[in-house]
Design a protein around this motif. Structure first.
Motif, PDB file in Angstrom:
ATOM      1  N   MET A 340      -8.385  -2.374   0.085  1.00  0.00           N
ATOM      2  CA  MET A 340      -7.772  -1.076  -0.215  1.00  0.00           C
ATOM      3  C   MET A 340      -8.327  -0.498  -1.512  1.00  0.00           C
ATOM      4  O   MET A 340      -8.551   0.713  -1.612  1.00  0.00           O
ATOM      5  CB  MET A 340      -6.252  -1.203  -0.294  1.00  0.00           C
ATOM      6  N   ASP A 344     -10.079   2.986  -1.574  1.00  0.00           N
ATOM      7  CA  ASP A 344      -9.524   4.030  -2.453  1.00  0.00           C
ATOM      8  C   ASP A 344     -10.645   4.678  -3.255  1.00  0.00           C
ATOM      9  O   ASP A 344     -10.754   5.906  -3.334  1.00  0.00           O
ATOM     10  CB  ASP A 344      -8.521   3.427  -3.448  1.00  0.00           C
ATOM     11  N   VAL A 347     -13.055   6.837  -1.051  1.00  0.00           N
ATOM     12  CA  VAL A 347     -12.479   8.120  -0.620  1.00  0.00           C
ATOM     13  C   VAL A 347     -12.310   9.052  -1.815  1.00  0.00           C
ATOM     14  O   VAL A 347     -12.585  10.258  -1.716  1.00  0.00           O
ATOM     15  CB  VAL A 347     -11.147   7.890   0.115  1.00  0.00           C
ATOM     16  N   TYR A 367      -7.438  13.344  -1.514  1.00  0.00           N
ATOM     17  CA  TYR A 367      -7.444  11.882  -1.690  1.00  0.00           C
ATOM     18  C   TYR A 367      -6.074  11.312  -1.342  1.00  0.00           C
ATOM     19  O   TYR A 367      -5.953  10.352  -0.568  1.00  0.00           O
ATOM     20  CB  TYR A 367      -7.821  11.541  -3.128  1.00  0.00           C
ATOM     21  N   ARG A 371      -5.229   8.742   1.804  1.00  0.00           N
ATOM     22  CA  ARG A 371      -4.968   7.325   1.521  1.00  0.00           C
ATOM     23  C   ARG A 371      -3.509   6.925   1.689  1.00  0.00           C
ATOM     24  O   ARG A 371      -3.234   5.806   2.145  1.00  0.00           O
ATOM     25  CB  ARG A 371      -5.435   6.988   0.093  1.00  0.00           C
ATOM     26  N   THR A 375      -2.391   3.318   3.319  1.00  0.00           N
ATOM     27  CA  THR A 375      -1.946   2.214   2.462  1.00  0.00           C
ATOM     28  C   THR A 375      -0.450   1.950   2.617  1.00  0.00           C
ATOM     29  O   THR A 375      -0.013   0.805   2.533  1.00  0.00           O
ATOM     30  CB  THR A 375      -2.290   2.492   0.994  1.00  0.00           C
ATOM     31  N   VAL A 424     -11.017   3.952   8.578  1.00  0.00           N
ATOM     32  CA  VAL A 424     -10.900   4.569   7.258  1.00  0.00           C
ATOM     33  C   VAL A 424     -10.994   6.092   7.399  1.00  0.00           C
ATOM     34  O   VAL A 424     -12.092   6.631   7.545  1.00  0.00           O
ATOM     35  CB  VAL A 424     -12.002   4.082   6.293  1.00  0.00           C
TER      36      VAL A 424
END
Length: 432
Positions: A340, A344, A347, A367, A371, A375, A424
């Motif tokens: 992750m 992170d 991205v 973003y 995400r 997550t 993703v």
């Protein structure tokens, strides 16, 4: 000619700059991602020098998307591949500690992760950065925003001189871990959730001992070491076991217990000799003798106290953004924390490249929108997976017993059940 001279005299637009607090894998990944996006970066790291060993972890598993991103940052073919071993199989076993027998519950031969040591991966990422990027021996103290919210100012203490300096940038990236002090400034009432268990961890270096009784025995008991991620599920406990590059065996053992008292800004506990001896005695009761022996022969095992927190509703404020464990503290059962963090960073870099510093708010909004849904589901799934394997209560589940549960329950503990497994979401028209 005069026109050309005039053209060359035009001032170049200064690069946008980000200050990253935290020089672990999350912070170094952000440095790579933002440099790729055309930003200048400074990484503030309190440690006085790069780590020679891992302070908070040992082995980790890298998913295909994270590996692809790292390889793009490193820019050198098989560099990551040559520093890792395959984890092409995800296998769950039920282990009866009394009878000392184990049987396979599930086996996924299309897992496609790779095993790395934390320090090896950290070293790869660090060595491909310009040497001036990471400021070692700089302790983050505070930050402030300009009135127009276009600039952030970070104050750090320099350990070498005991003085303080200020670093200015357009963006502050909090990569300061699950106990993030930057996150706390925005969410002062947020508390981490203790999972109900801790993890004993260790890495056994068996180089020069390949033909010892312990190593020959463990390879008979776990014949696919070197390509398999083994989970042994006992009664109210479970362990993880796999091989790392350079003849090292990584193991983790999760033990239900009351929350211990932590000292300092770390979830890693120091352990006494008596605690280690007690762990050895318990391992002999719970696990196959071959695994218990590996645990006993490992030097300097340590304990991680396992926390997570409920998913956050936002992960940026003005020009301050959270990444990695600062954004989503998670339990380790889905091999998510490092993956992750890397994704992170990837991205975030793509969003900043797409929007530019002049549209920073739009970049951070995108973003966050990309995400948080990923997550949040992964944190909650990992939480449930850990509780199932530890025999703790889970809504909609009877207490899980690997020796008596049915095939449908077995399938739910496989890694591929993770939401967004190998998926993703990226900004439109972007690719890793």
């Amino acid at each position: 000619m005069d026109g050309q001279d005039e053209e060359t005299k035009k001032p170049t637009k200064p690069k946008a700059k980000a200050v990253i607090v935290g020089g672990s894998i999350a912070g170094l990944s952000c440095a790579h991602a933002l440099i790729s996006a055309g930003w200048d970066v400074a990484v503030v790291e309190r440690s006085s020098a790069p780590p020679a060993g891992s302070p908070t972890g040992a082995g980790l598993g890298l998913e295909p998307s994270a590996r692809e991103q790292i390889e793009a940052w490193l820019g050198r073919g098989r560099q990551l591949h040559d520093a890792t071993l395959p984890l092409s199989v995800d296998q769950n076993n039920a282990t009866n500690g009394v009878k000392k027998v184990s049987r396979m519950l599930t086996r996924d031969e299309e897992f496609d992760f790779r095993a790395a040591h934390w320090t090896d991966l950290h070293c790869l990422l660090r060595e491909e950065l310009p040497p001036s990027v990471v400021l070692y021996g700089h302790v983050f103290l505070s930050f402030s925003l300009s009135d127009d919210k276009t600039e952030v100012k970070i104050k750090t203490k320099v350990l070498k001189t005991n003085g303080t300096i200020e670093i200015k940038g357009n963006l502050l990236i909090a990569a300061d871990g699950c106990l993030s002090s930057i996150r706390q400034s925005f969410l002062p009432d947020l508390k981490l959730r203790y999972s109900g268990y801790c993890a004993w961890r260790g890495v056994l270096d068996f180089s020069g001992r390949e033909n010892s009784e312990a190593i020959l025995g463990i390879k008979r008991a776990y014949p696919d070491l070197g390509k398999c991620l083994y989970f042994d599920l006992g009664s109210g406990t479970h362990s993880v076991f796999y091989e790392l590059l350079n003849k090292r065996l990584n193991w983790i053992w999760y033990v239900n217990q009351p929350e211990p008292e932590l000292k300092g800004n770390s979830v890693t506990m120091k352990v006494s000799g008596e605690m280690i001896h007690k762990m050895h005695r318990e391992a002999e009761k719970v696990w196959l003798p071959e695994l218990a022996r590996i645990m006993k022969e490992t030097k300097e095992p340590f304990i991680n106290v396992i926390y997570d927190c409920d998913p956050l509703e936002q992960i940026f404020w003005d020009n301050v953004v959270l990444v990695g464990d600062a954004a989503h503290p998670t339990t380790p059962h889905g091999l998510r924390s490092t993956n992750m963090s890397i994704l992170d960073a990837a991205v975030l870099g793509l969003c900043l490249k797409k929007w530019g510093v002049e549209n920073l708010h739009s970049a951070l909004c995108e973003y966050q929108s990309l995400r948080l849904p990923v997550t949040s589901k992964q944190v909650l799934h990992s939480r449930q997976l850990g509780r199932i394997k530890q025999g703790l209560s889970v809504a909609g589940w009877e207490q899980f017993d690997p020796m008596t549960s049915g095939r449908e329950e077995w399938q739910e503990v496989q890694q591929k059940k993770m939401p967004f497994f190998n998926e993703v979401p990226l900004p439109e028209s972007s690719s890793i």
